[in-house]
Design a protein around this motif. Structure first.
Motif, PDB file in Angstrom:
ATOM      1  N   GLU A  61      25.958-104.214  28.136  1.00  0.00           N
ATOM      2  CA  GLU A  61      26.067-105.646  27.849  1.00  0.00           C
ATOM      3  C   GLU A  61      24.886-106.107  27.009  1.00  0.00           C
ATOM      4  O   GLU A  61      25.050-106.851  26.037  1.00  0.00           O
ATOM      5  CB  GLU A  61      26.125-106.425  29.162  1.00  0.00           C
ATOM      6  CG  GLU A  61      26.333-107.925  28.963  1.00  0.00           C
ATOM      7  CD  GLU A  61      26.475-108.668  30.283  1.00  0.00           C
ATOM      8  OE1 GLU A  61      26.484-109.919  30.257  1.00  0.00           O
ATOM      9  OE2 GLU A  61      26.577-107.998  31.333  1.00  0.00           O
ATOM     10  N   ALA A  62      23.681-105.658  27.366  1.00  0.00           N
ATOM     11  CA  ALA A  62      22.507-106.004  26.568  1.00  0.00           C
ATOM     12  C   ALA A  62      22.597-105.388  25.178  1.00  0.00           C
ATOM     13  O   ALA A  62      22.179-105.994  24.183  1.00  0.00           O
ATOM     14  CB  ALA A  62      21.245-105.530  27.279  1.00  0.00           C
ATOM     15  N   GLY A  63      23.146-104.165  25.103  1.00  0.00           N
ATOM     16  CA  GLY A  63      23.283-103.489  23.822  1.00  0.00           C
ATOM     17  C   GLY A  63      24.212-104.219  22.877  1.00  0.00           C
ATOM     18  O   GLY A  63      23.969-104.265  21.660  1.00  0.00           O
ATOM     19  N   GLU A  64      25.287-104.819  23.414  1.00  0.00           N
ATOM     20  CA  GLU A  64      26.211-105.558  22.570  1.00  0.00           C
ATOM     21  C   GLU A  64      25.536-106.768  21.934  1.00  0.00           C
ATOM     22  O   GLU A  64      25.717-107.052  20.745  1.00  0.00           O
ATOM     23  CB  GLU A  64      27.423-106.002  23.393  1.00  0.00           C
ATOM     24  CG  GLU A  64      28.329-104.852  23.821  1.00  0.00           C
ATOM     25  CD  GLU A  64      29.498-105.326  24.655  1.00  0.00           C
ATOM     26  OE1 GLU A  64      29.564-106.544  24.931  1.00  0.00           O
ATOM     27  OE2 GLU A  64      30.333-104.485  25.034  1.00  0.00           O
ATOM     28  N   VAL A  65      24.743-107.484  22.741  1.00  0.00           N
ATOM     29  CA  VAL A  65      24.026-108.645  22.215  1.00  0.00           C
ATOM     30  C   VAL A  65      23.007-108.207  21.169  1.00  0.00           C
ATOM     31  O   VAL A  65      22.901-108.786  20.083  1.00  0.00           O
ATOM     32  CB  VAL A  65      23.330-109.413  23.359  1.00  0.00           C
ATOM     33  CG1 VAL A  65      22.462-110.543  22.799  1.00  0.00           C
ATOM     34  CG2 VAL A  65      24.362-109.951  24.341  1.00  0.00           C
ATOM     35  N   TYR A  66      22.265-107.150  21.471  1.00  0.00           N
ATOM     36  CA  TYR A  66      21.222-106.688  20.559  1.00  0.00           C
ATOM     37  C   TYR A  66      21.831-106.148  19.269  1.00  0.00           C
ATOM     38  O   TYR A  66      21.317-106.395  18.179  1.00  0.00           O
ATOM     39  CB  TYR A  66      20.376-105.605  21.233  1.00  0.00           C
ATOM     40  CG  TYR A  66      19.063-105.349  20.541  1.00  0.00           C
ATOM     41  CD1 TYR A  66      17.963-106.171  20.764  1.00  0.00           C
ATOM     42  CD2 TYR A  66      18.919-104.299  19.637  1.00  0.00           C
ATOM     43  CE1 TYR A  66      16.759-105.957  20.121  1.00  0.00           C
ATOM     44  CE2 TYR A  66      17.721-104.073  18.978  1.00  0.00           C
ATOM     45  CZ  TYR A  66      16.648-104.904  19.227  1.00  0.00           C
ATOM     46  OH  TYR A  66      15.458-104.693  18.588  1.00  0.00           O
ATOM     47  N   TYR A  67      22.945-105.414  19.393  1.00  0.00           N
ATOM     48  CA  TYR A  67      23.617-104.865  18.207  1.00  0.00           C
ATOM     49  C   TYR A  67      24.077-105.985  17.274  1.00  0.00           C
ATOM     50  O   TYR A  67      23.892-105.905  16.054  1.00  0.00           O
ATOM     51  CB  TYR A  67      24.811-104.008  18.622  1.00  0.00           C
ATOM     52  CG  TYR A  67      25.669-103.574  17.461  1.00  0.00           C
ATOM     53  CD1 TYR A  67      25.308-102.486  16.673  1.00  0.00           C
ATOM     54  CD2 TYR A  67      26.831-104.271  17.126  1.00  0.00           C
ATOM     55  CE1 TYR A  67      26.080-102.097  15.589  1.00  0.00           C
ATOM     56  CE2 TYR A  67      27.604-103.894  16.054  1.00  0.00           C
ATOM     57  CZ  TYR A  67      27.224-102.807  15.285  1.00  0.00           C
ATOM     58  OH  TYR A  67      27.987-102.433  14.206  1.00  0.00           O
TER      59      TYR A  67
END
Length: 299
Positions: A61-67
Motif C-alpha cells: 500500500e505504501a509502495g503504491e503511493v510512493y510509486y
C-alpha cells in the motif's frame, strides 16, 4: 541527491518492467545493483515498498503511493532535461509518424522528406495505414489525421484546411441523372469508402444543419484510391478528399456534384499524446508542416 534519485529511479524502473531481471535488461544495469538501490530506498524510508516472490512482484500500500508520486516526479525532471536539451540542440533521433496511406503517399511524403533533408540527425519511421492508430500503445510520436475534431485524450494542432468533393463520372450522370439534393443519392449507385467518417451515411450541410444520407451501391472498399477508380469507371457516385478528386476533375473524368451542400471545417491535424513536454523533433516537424502547406495548400 543524485544517489537518492538513482534509488528512486531504480524502484520505478523495476516495477514498470515487472521485475529486477527485466529492468536490468531494459536499462543496461545489473540486477544486483537495482536490488541494492531498492533495498537502500526501503531502508531509508523505513517501510517495505515491494512484495517480492520468485514469480510475482507487487507493490505494498505504501509502495503504491510512493510509486505514483515518484513516477510523476521523475517525469517532471525528464521533461525539464528534455526542454533544456531541445533549446540547445538541433532535432535528432527516431521520429515515428502515422498518416493515412493515400494522403501520405501522394501529398505528405514530399513534405516530410524535405524536413529530413533539413535535419539529417533525425531518422524517420513513417507508417502509412488506413486504420485508427493508438499513439500511446504503438509508440507513435505524432499522427497526421484528416478530421473535424481531435480525440479529447490527445493534443492537436491544425496543419492545413482540407476539403471533400462529391462527384460522378460523366457516363454515370448521363445514365442515371445528376443529383441536385443529397437525398437524391438514396436511390442512386454510390461507391462506399468504409474509411470515410460515417461509412455509408454521407454527411452534408443544409441551412446550417448537418444532414446524413444513407447510400449504397455496387462497391464497398477500404481505400479512397480504389473508390476513386471505381467512380472514374462510372460505377457510382463518390465522396473523396480534394487531393484525390481534383486531378480527375481537371481531366474531366469526374464531375463535381452538390457543391453547395458539401461539409466544411475538415482539417489536416497533427495529433500527439497529452504530454507536458513536446519533444523538439516533434515540434520542429509540426512547424515545418505548417509552413510547407502554407506554400503548398491542399485545394
Amino acid at each position: 541527491m543524485m544517489q537518492d534519485l538513482a534509488r528512486i529511479r531504480a524502484f520505478v524502473q523495476v516495477f514498470d518492467a515487472g521485475g529486477f531481471s527485466a529492468a536490468a535488461r531494459q536499462h543496461g544495469r545489473s540486477k544486483a545493483l537495482l536490488s541494492k538501490y531498492v533495498t537502500d530506498l526501503e531502508d531509508y524510508l523505513g517501510v517495505r515498498l515491494m512484495n517480492r516472490t520468485t514469480r510475482k512482484l507487487s507493490l505494498t500500500e505504501a509502495g503504491e503511493v510512493y510509486y505514483r508520486e515518484a513516477s510523476a516526479l521523475l517525469q517532471q525532471l525528464d521533461d525539464l532535461d528534455a526542454t533544456i536539451t531541445d533549446q540547445t540542440s538541433e532535432p535528432r533521433g527516431l521520429l515515428r509518424v502515422s498518416a493515412p496511406r493515400n494522403f501520405g503517399e501522394s501529398t505528405l511524403a514530399p513534405a516530410i522528406y524535405e524536413f529530413l533533408r533539413a535535419h539529417p540527425k533525425v531518422t524517420l519511421d513513417l507508417r502509412l495505414e488506413d486504420r485508427y492508430v493508438d499513439l500511446v500503445d504503438e509508440g507513435i510520436d505524432v499522427a497526421l489525421r484528416i478530421s473535424t475534431l481531435a480525440d479529447s485524450a490527445l493534443i492537436a494542432r491544425k496543419i492545413a484546411d482540407m476539403h471533400v468533393v462529391a462527384g460522378g463520372a460523366p457516363a454515370l450522370i448521363e445514365r442515371v441523372g445528376r443529383p441536385f439534393h443529397p437525398d437524391d443519392l438514396r436511390h442512386l449507385p454510390c461507391i462506399v469508402d468504409v474509411n470515410l467518417q460515417g461509412h455509408s451515411n454521407w454527411r452534408f450541410f443544409e441551412d446550417g444543419k448537418t444532414i446524413s444520407v444513407p447510400v449504397s451501391g455496387p462497391v464497398r472498399v477500404n481505400s479512397p484510391l480504389a473508390a476513386r477508380e471505381a467512380a472514374a469507371m462510372g460505377l457510382g457516385f463518390v465522396v473523396l478528399p480534394s487531393y484525390l478528386a481534383d486531378p480527375l476533375v481537371a481531366r474531366g473524368e469526374l464531375v463535381p456534384i452538390l457543391e453547395s451542400y458539401m461539409p466544411t471545417g475538415q482539417t489536416l491535424q497533427a495529433v500527439y499524446p497529452h504530454r507536458r513536454h513536446l519533444a523538439g523533433k516533434v515540434r520542429a516537424l509540426i512547424d515545418h508542416l505548417v509552413a510547407w502547406f502554407e506554400k503548398h495548400p491542399v485545394n
